[in-house]
Scaffold this motif. Structure first.
Motif, PDB file in Angstrom:
ATOM      1  N   PRO A 119       0.835  -1.204   0.000  1.00 18.84           N
ATOM      2  CA  PRO A 119       0.000   0.000   0.000  1.00 18.84           C
ATOM      3  C   PRO A 119       0.868   1.251   0.000  1.00 18.84           C
ATOM      4  O   PRO A 119       2.026   1.236   0.396  1.00 18.84           O
ATOM      5  CB  PRO A 119      -0.793  -0.125   1.299  1.00 18.84           C
ATOM      6  CG  PRO A 119      -0.724  -1.567   1.660  1.00 18.84           C
ATOM      7  CD  PRO A 119       0.618  -2.040   1.177  1.00 18.84           C
ATOM      8  N   ASP A 129      -4.791   1.679  -0.711  1.00 19.67           N
ATOM      9  CA  ASP A 129      -5.000   1.422   0.707  1.00 19.67           C
ATOM     10  C   ASP A 129      -4.423   0.057   1.087  1.00 19.67           C
ATOM     11  O   ASP A 129      -3.708  -0.570   0.307  1.00 19.67           O
ATOM     12  CB  ASP A 129      -6.483   1.544   1.068  1.00 19.67           C
ATOM     13  CG  ASP A 129      -7.355   0.503   0.363  1.00 19.67           C
ATOM     14  OD1 ASP A 129      -6.809  -0.500  -0.148  1.00 19.67           O
ATOM     15  OD2 ASP A 129      -8.582   0.695   0.334  1.00 19.67           O
ATOM     16  N   THR A 141      -6.239  -1.111  -2.992  1.00 24.40           N
ATOM     17  CA  THR A 141      -7.334  -0.540  -3.766  1.00 24.40           C
ATOM     18  C   THR A 141      -7.123   0.966  -3.882  1.00 24.40           C
ATOM     19  O   THR A 141      -6.712   1.624  -2.929  1.00 24.40           O
ATOM     20  CB  THR A 141      -8.687  -0.821  -3.083  1.00 24.40           C
ATOM     21  OG1 THR A 141      -8.863  -2.232  -2.977  1.00 24.40           O
ATOM     22  CG2 THR A 141      -9.842  -0.238  -3.888  1.00 24.40           C
ATOM     23  N   VAL A 143      -7.436   4.824  -3.764  1.00 25.15           N
ATOM     24  CA  VAL A 143      -8.137   5.758  -2.882  1.00 25.15           C
ATOM     25  C   VAL A 143      -8.478   6.996  -3.692  1.00 25.15           C
ATOM     26  O   VAL A 143      -7.598   7.767  -4.077  1.00 25.15           O
ATOM     27  CB  VAL A 143      -7.269   6.131  -1.663  1.00 25.15           C
ATOM     28  CG1 VAL A 143      -8.001   7.152  -0.790  1.00 25.15           C
ATOM     29  CG2 VAL A 143      -6.915   4.885  -0.862  1.00 25.15           C
ATOM     30  N   LYS A 144      -9.758   7.191  -3.979  1.00 29.70           N
ATOM     31  CA  LYS A 144     -10.163   8.268  -4.877  1.00 29.70           C
ATOM     32  C   LYS A 144     -10.053   9.657  -4.250  1.00 29.70           C
ATOM     33  O   LYS A 144     -10.049  10.654  -4.950  1.00 29.70           O
ATOM     34  CB  LYS A 144     -11.593   8.031  -5.357  1.00 29.70           C
ATOM     35  CG  LYS A 144     -11.732   6.841  -6.284  1.00 29.70           C
ATOM     36  CD  LYS A 144     -13.124   6.734  -6.882  1.00 29.70           C
ATOM     37  CE  LYS A 144     -14.135   6.281  -5.859  1.00 29.70           C
ATOM     38  NZ  LYS A 144     -15.471   6.062  -6.496  1.00 29.70           N
ATOM     39  N   THR A 145      -9.977   9.722  -2.906  1.00 33.32           N
ATOM     40  CA  THR A 145      -9.954  11.030  -2.233  1.00 33.32           C
ATOM     41  C   THR A 145      -8.546  11.578  -2.046  1.00 33.32           C
ATOM     42  O   THR A 145      -8.353  12.573  -1.354  1.00 33.32           O
ATOM     43  CB  THR A 145     -10.643  10.919  -0.865  1.00 33.32           C
ATOM     44  OG1 THR A 145      -9.974   9.896  -0.092  1.00 33.32           O
ATOM     45  CG2 THR A 145     -12.112  10.575  -1.024  1.00 33.32           C
ATOM     46  N   ALA A 146      -7.566  10.934  -2.640  1.00 31.96           N
ATOM     47  CA  ALA A 146      -6.185  11.396  -2.482  1.00 31.96           C
ATOM     48  C   ALA A 146      -6.008  12.792  -3.080  1.00 31.96           C
ATOM     49  O   ALA A 146      -6.702  13.186  -4.024  1.00 31.96           O
ATOM     50  CB  ALA A 146      -5.231  10.413  -3.152  1.00 31.96           C
ATOM     51  N   GLU A 150       1.520  13.001  -2.184  1.00 27.83           N
ATOM     52  CA  GLU A 150       0.126  12.872  -1.773  1.00 27.83           C
ATOM     53  C   GLU A 150       0.026  13.639  -0.464  1.00 27.83           C
ATOM     54  O   GLU A 150       0.597  13.231   0.555  1.00 27.83           O
ATOM     55  CB  GLU A 150      -0.236  11.394  -1.607  1.00 27.83           C
ATOM     56  CG  GLU A 150      -1.750  11.127  -1.649  1.00 27.83           C
ATOM     57  CD  GLU A 150      -2.449  11.616  -0.398  1.00 27.83           C
ATOM     58  OE1 GLU A 150      -3.403  12.423  -0.525  1.00 27.83           O
ATOM     59  OE2 GLU A 150      -2.041  11.212   0.707  1.00 27.83           O
ATOM     60  N   THR A 195      -2.288  14.373   1.750  1.00 27.41           N
ATOM     61  CA  THR A 195      -3.019  13.917   2.934  1.00 27.41           C
ATOM     62  C   THR A 195      -2.147  13.031   3.810  1.00 27.41           C
ATOM     63  O   THR A 195      -2.115  13.158   5.039  1.00 27.41           O
ATOM     64  CB  THR A 195      -4.283  13.147   2.522  1.00 27.41           C
ATOM     65  OG1 THR A 195      -5.094  13.978   1.690  1.00 27.41           O
ATOM     66  CG2 THR A 195      -5.087  12.720   3.743  1.00 27.41           C
ATOM     67  N   THR A 196      -1.398  12.144   3.169  1.00 29.49           N
ATOM     68  CA  THR A 196      -0.530  11.217   3.910  1.00 29.49           C
ATOM     69  C   THR A 196       0.921  11.674   3.919  1.00 29.49           C
ATOM     70  O   THR A 196       1.763  11.066   4.580  1.00 29.49           O
ATOM     71  CB  THR A 196      -0.600   9.822   3.272  1.00 29.49           C
ATOM     72  OG1 THR A 196      -0.139   9.905   1.910  1.00 29.49           O
ATOM     73  CG2 THR A 196      -2.017   9.279   3.294  1.00 29.49           C
ATOM     74  N   ASN A 251     -12.760   0.532  -8.673  1.00 31.77           N
ATOM     75  CA  ASN A 251     -11.606   0.152  -7.874  1.00 31.77           C
ATOM     76  C   ASN A 251     -11.065  -1.244  -8.167  1.00 31.77           C
ATOM     77  O   ASN A 251     -10.113  -1.685  -7.540  1.00 31.77           O
ATOM     78  CB  ASN A 251     -11.939   0.236  -6.384  1.00 31.77           C
ATOM     79  CG  ASN A 251     -11.771   1.645  -5.866  1.00 31.77           C
ATOM     80  OD1 ASN A 251     -10.920   2.375  -6.348  1.00 31.77           O
ATOM     81  ND2 ASN A 251     -12.592   2.030  -4.910  1.00 31.77           N
TER      82      ASN A 251
END
Length: 420
Positions: A59, A84, A88, A90-93, A130, A132-133, A332
């Motif tokens: 991931p 993730d 799979t 992650v569309k909100t990245a 990315e 967010t992370t 996904n």
């Protein structure tokens, strides 16, 4: 696939069936190595404009492609993907993009993808984050100046004809000798000869005709000694088994196609002594291509192959235009990843998995649309190298998409063959 067909099939694709999709590594985007699918075998096509960077079992963030070679003026789409814990998407990245050498490349970013355009010869490191992370990945972009691989040279203008030489003027007649006078008187003077006429001036040679304009240069990063090239702007020659060509709705660009489930073969002879052949080409992908979707899903796989006689290792891949537009219910799943820029294989450990349109040089620039009116075309600049020693070769460009030409098709705009 047709949108109506998708809607009809959507109710038939249950979650269990999605998880069982076997094309290119199973459901949910799993499978494959942590660094993406394998490239070609050591004896086959291993050199191209792009390499690696698919969705692996680990991931995290993925960048695709991990490296690319462009010409000055050429471009490529680089994509980002956050997977993730079940690998799979992650569309909100959320994404940011930067390059360490703005003199070499220009970036036009749009969230999870960026269009990279070559400005000058050199190398730039592209960084994707990315936000967010706060995870990052990099890709190496090499820009080369290979303008000599462009279009054919225009024909030389014909030489104007030489003006004719003026005729020589005639010599004046000699005056008659005066008669001898009687004794004591002087003889009369002889008459003066008439003046010769002036020769006519030679006519001016006609001006040579202007040579025809050379065909448009390509942005395919091909090196080596060029043996053959065509841009299909003129009727297709007998070296090809396909002669169908058309112009794109936007830009009126000539290309061989549209082609469906078929093979376009280029037959060449008289190739000088060599150990490698490089095949560079501009590939048009048109319609609702479904990438790695398995036969079990009813949508694919849409496999595309480049193979050479005298070489047993073809380049096999897939292309996808689907980001969930054509079938949102399985966005996904592995189904709509594409193998390009890596290889396609039914073996999960060998199959490339990349977001749709990874490595494309243009997106929706040709004017083609699906039956539902959705823009649906992409352009790829591809170079592949093959071990090869024969003086002749059959180069086979083959598509095995599983739907008819009205729904999925392809074509070739430029083809260049070089040897080393």
């Amino acid at each position: 696939m047709l949108l109506a067909k998708n809607m009809l099939k959507a109710t038939c694709v249950a979650a269990a069936a999605i998880a069982a999709l076997s094309g290119c590594g199973g459901g949910g985007g799993g499978g494959g190595s942590a660094t993406g699918g394998s490239t070609g075998s050591s004896t086959g096509s291993t050199t191209g404009a792009t390499t690696g960077g698919g969705v692996g079992t680990t991931p995290g963030v993925n960048i695709s492609p991990e490296s690319a070679t462009l010409t000055v003026g050429g471009s490529i789409i680089v994509t980002g993907l956050l997977a993730d814990t079940s690998s799979t998407a992650v569309k909100t990245a959320n994404w940011s993009w930067s390059a360490d050498n703005g003199a070499v490349v220009k970036l036009d970013a749009s969230n999870d993808r960026v269009k990279v355009t070559g400005l000058a010869a050199g190398t730039a490191l592209l960084t994707m984050t990315e936000t967010t992370t706060n995870q990052s990945k990099t890709a190496t972009i090499t820009v080369v100046d290979v303008s000599t691989t462009g279009g054919t040279t225009g024909s030389t203008g014909t030489t104007g004809s030489t003006g004719s030489t003026g005729s020589t003027g005639t010599t004046g007649s000699t005056g008659t000798t005066g008669t001898t006078g009687s004794t004591g008187t002087t003889g009369s003077t002889g008459t003066t000869g008439s003046t010769g006429t002036t020769g006519a001036t030679g006519t001016t040679g006609s001006t040579g005709t202007t040579g025809s304009t050379g065909t448009t240069g390509t942005t395919i990063p091909v090196t080596g000694t060029i043996f053959y090239q065509s841009d299909f702007s003129k009727p297709i020659g007998s070296e090809w088994n396909k002669t169908k060509r058309e112009q794109t709705p936007v830009g009126s660009r000539w290309f061989m196609g549209q082609l469906a489930q078929s093979t376009a073969t280029l037959s060449l002879t008289g190739i000088p002594a060599h150990t490698k052949l490089k095949v560079g080409f501009t590939l048009f992908i048109i319609g609702t291509m479904d990438g790695n979707a398995s036969a079990a899903s009813g949508y694919g796989p849409d496999v595309w192959t480049l193979a050479l006689s005298g070489n047993s290792s073809p380049f096999v891949t897939t292309f996808s235009h689907d980001n969930g537009v054509f079938n949102p219910t399985i966005y996904n799943s592995v189904a709509f990843y594409q193998s390009y820029p890596d290889i396609y294989s039914t073996n999960p450990a060998l199959c490339g998995k990349h977001p749709f349109l990874s490595g494309a040089s243009e997106v929706n620039s040709l004017g083609y649309k699906s039956s539902a009116g959705i823009p649906s075309d992409s352009v790829y600049q591809i170079v592949k190298e093959f071990d090869h020693t024969d003086s002749s070769v059959n180069i086979n460009f083959t598509s095995a998409q599983n739907q008819p030409i009205a729904d999925e098709s392809w074509g070739l705009e430029h083809v260049i063959v070089s040897y080393e």
